[in-house]
Design a protein around this motif. Structure first.
Motif, PDB file in Angstrom:
ATOM      1  N   HIS A 171      -7.584   2.075  -9.306  1.00 19.53           N
ATOM      2  CA  HIS A 171      -7.518   3.387  -9.944  1.00 19.53           C
ATOM      3  C   HIS A 171      -6.888   3.336 -11.336  1.00 19.53           C
ATOM      4  CE1 HIS A 171      -8.932   5.401  -6.358  1.00 19.53           C
ATOM      5  NE2 HIS A 171      -7.995   4.800  -5.637  1.00 19.53           N
ATOM      6  N   ARG A 220      -2.875   2.449  -4.580  1.00 19.71           N
ATOM      7  CA  ARG A 220      -2.654   3.892  -4.719  1.00 19.71           C
ATOM      8  C   ARG A 220      -2.072   4.267  -6.083  1.00 19.71           C
ATOM      9  NH1 ARG A 220       0.678   5.784   0.408  1.00 19.71           N
ATOM     10  NH2 ARG A 220       0.204   7.826  -0.511  1.00 19.71           N
ATOM     11  N   THR A 267       3.032   4.266  -4.794  1.00 12.52           N
ATOM     12  CA  THR A 267       2.203   5.332  -5.341  1.00 12.52           C
ATOM     13  C   THR A 267       2.526   5.570  -6.813  1.00 12.52           C
ATOM     14  OG1 THR A 267       3.803   7.057  -4.781  1.00 12.52           O
ATOM     15  CG2 THR A 267       2.201   6.456  -3.077  1.00 12.52           C
ATOM     16  N   ASP A 308       0.811  -1.223   0.000  1.00 14.55           N
ATOM     17  CA  ASP A 308       0.000   0.000   0.000  1.00 14.55           C
ATOM     18  C   ASP A 308       0.840   1.267   0.000  1.00 14.55           C
ATOM     19  OD1 ASP A 308      -2.395  -1.362  -0.075  1.00 14.55           O
ATOM     20  OD2 ASP A 308      -2.579  -1.494   2.106  1.00 14.55           O
TER      21      ASP A 308
END
Length: 302
Positions: free
Chosen positions: A263, A237, A213, A210
Motif C-alpha cells: 500500500h 497494513r 499499521t 502484520d
C-alpha cells in the motif's frame, strides 16, 4: 603469538650481550597491571580461548583476561559456541558491555543466560537474534538488571509478547537501536507505547509484522524525531499516510525499508527520494519505457 611477544620484548628491552646471560619470560611481567590491560586487550576472544591450552599458567592468565572482557561477540565467524565454552568464558565476568548471543542461539536457554545477565549491570549492547529457546523470563531479567541498554536486537524471537516487552520498555528508556523483526506477537498498541517511552530511538525495525499499521508508524514519527533508519518491510497494513508523516516529522531520516509494503506508493516516497533518503524499493520505470500494449501502474511493491 606468545613466542612473538617474547621475542619482541627481548629485542626492545635487553642488550644483545646480556641476552645470553639471563632470560626474561612473558609471564614474568605483572599480569593484572601490564599483560591484561596492555597486551592481551588486543587479542580477540577466540585467541584468548585458544591460549588457555598453552600451559597451566596461561590458563590462569586467560581466565583473568576473560573476566575483564567487555565484549562477548563472535558474529564475524560462523563458529557455533558450545555451551561449555560459553559458561567457562563468562562465569567470572562482571564488566560486559557488549553481549552477542547469535552464535549460541541453537542451544541457549533461560537457565544458561540468566546468571550472565544477573551479574552484568553495565550492558550497552545486547543481541539475541534468533534465540528461539529463550522466554519472557530472560527479557524481564534484562529489564531489571540492565537499564542502560542502547542497542537491543530481538529479531526472530517469536516468544516476545506485549507484556514482557512493555516491562522492558519501562526500564530501558535510553534505547537508540531496537530490532523487533518478525516478533509477530507484538501488536500495534505496544509499538505506539515504545515510540512514546523511548524518544531517543535512531534505528527501529518492526519488519514482517502484520500488526503494524499507519498509526504505529505515525506515532513513531511524531515521538522519535531523531529517527535515522526505519525498517517496516513486509508490514502490509502500512500505507502512504504513514510515509508522509515520516517525511514531515523526521528530518534526520536517511534510510527507509518498505519492500513488500503493497500500500506504499511512489506518491509518498517521492518526497523522501528528493531528500536523498535511501529506500530499498527502486523508483518506477517511466511509462514511456513500457510497450504500448502493456497496462502500466504508477507503482508496484509486492
Amino acid at each position: 603469538m606468545a613466542r612473538r611477544l617474547l621475542r619482541f620484548f627481548r629485542s626492545r628491552h635487553q642488550p644483545v650481550e646480556e641476552a645470553t646471560e639471563q632470560s626474561c619470560y612473558l609471564l614474568d611481567l605483572p599480569w593484572e597491571d601490564v599483560l591484561v590491560p596492555h597486551v592481551f586487550c588486543y587479542f580477540t576472544l577466540q585467541q584468548l580461548v585458544r591460549l588457555q591450552r598453552v600451559s597451566t599458567d596461561f590458563y590462569t592468565l586467560m581466565q583473568i583476561c576473560l573476566s575483564k572482557c567487555k565484549t562477548f561477540e563472535m558474529t564475524r565467524t560462523k563458529t557455533k559456541v558450545p555451551k561449555e565454552a560459553f559458561c567457562s568464558i563468562l562465569k567470572d565476568n562482571h564488566v560486559l558491555q557488549n553481549l552477542s548471543l547469535q552464535n549460541c542461539s541453537h542451544w541457549l536457554t533461560d537457565g544458561d543466560v540468566l546468571p550472565v545477565i544477573s551479574q552484568n549491570h553495565h550492558l550497552r549492547r545486547l543481541v539475541m537474534t534468533g534465540c528461539t529457546k529463550l522466554t519472557h523470563h530472560t527479557l524481564i531479567a534484562v529489564a531489571l538488571n540492565c537499564g542502560r541498554l542502547q542497542y537491543v536486537s530481538l529479531a526472530y524471537c517469536d516468544w516476545v509478547d506485549n507484556l514482557c516487552l512493555r516491562t522492558f520498555i519501562d526500564h530501558c528508556r535510553d534505547l537508540q537501536t531496537f530490532d523487533l523483526t518478525a516478533c509477530s506477537q507484538v501488536d500495534h498498541d505496544t509499538i505506539c507505547y515504545l515510540a512514546r517511552k523511548c524518544p531517543n530511538l535512531k534505528f527501529v525495525s518492526v519488519a514482517d509484522n502484520d500488526h503494524v499499521t499507519d498509526k504505529s508508524v505515525e506515532e513513531m514519527a511524531k515521538n522519535c524525531i531523531n529517527l535515522e533508519k526505519l525498517n517496516i518491510s513486509g508490514c502490509r497494513r502500512v500505507g502512504d499516510r504513514a510515509i508522509r508523516r515520516l517525511a514531515e516529522y523526521c528530518p534526520k531520516l536517511c534510510s527507509l525499508m518498505v519492500k513488500h509494503c503493497s500500500h506504499v506508493t511512489e506518491s509518498s516516497l517521492e518526497v523522501l527520494r528528493e531528500r536523498k533518503v535511501v529506500i530499498d524499493v527502486k523508483p518506477p520505470t517511466p511509462l514511456e519505457l513500457y510497450p504500448e500494449n502493456v497496462w502500466a501502474v504508477p507503482f508496484m511493491n509486492f
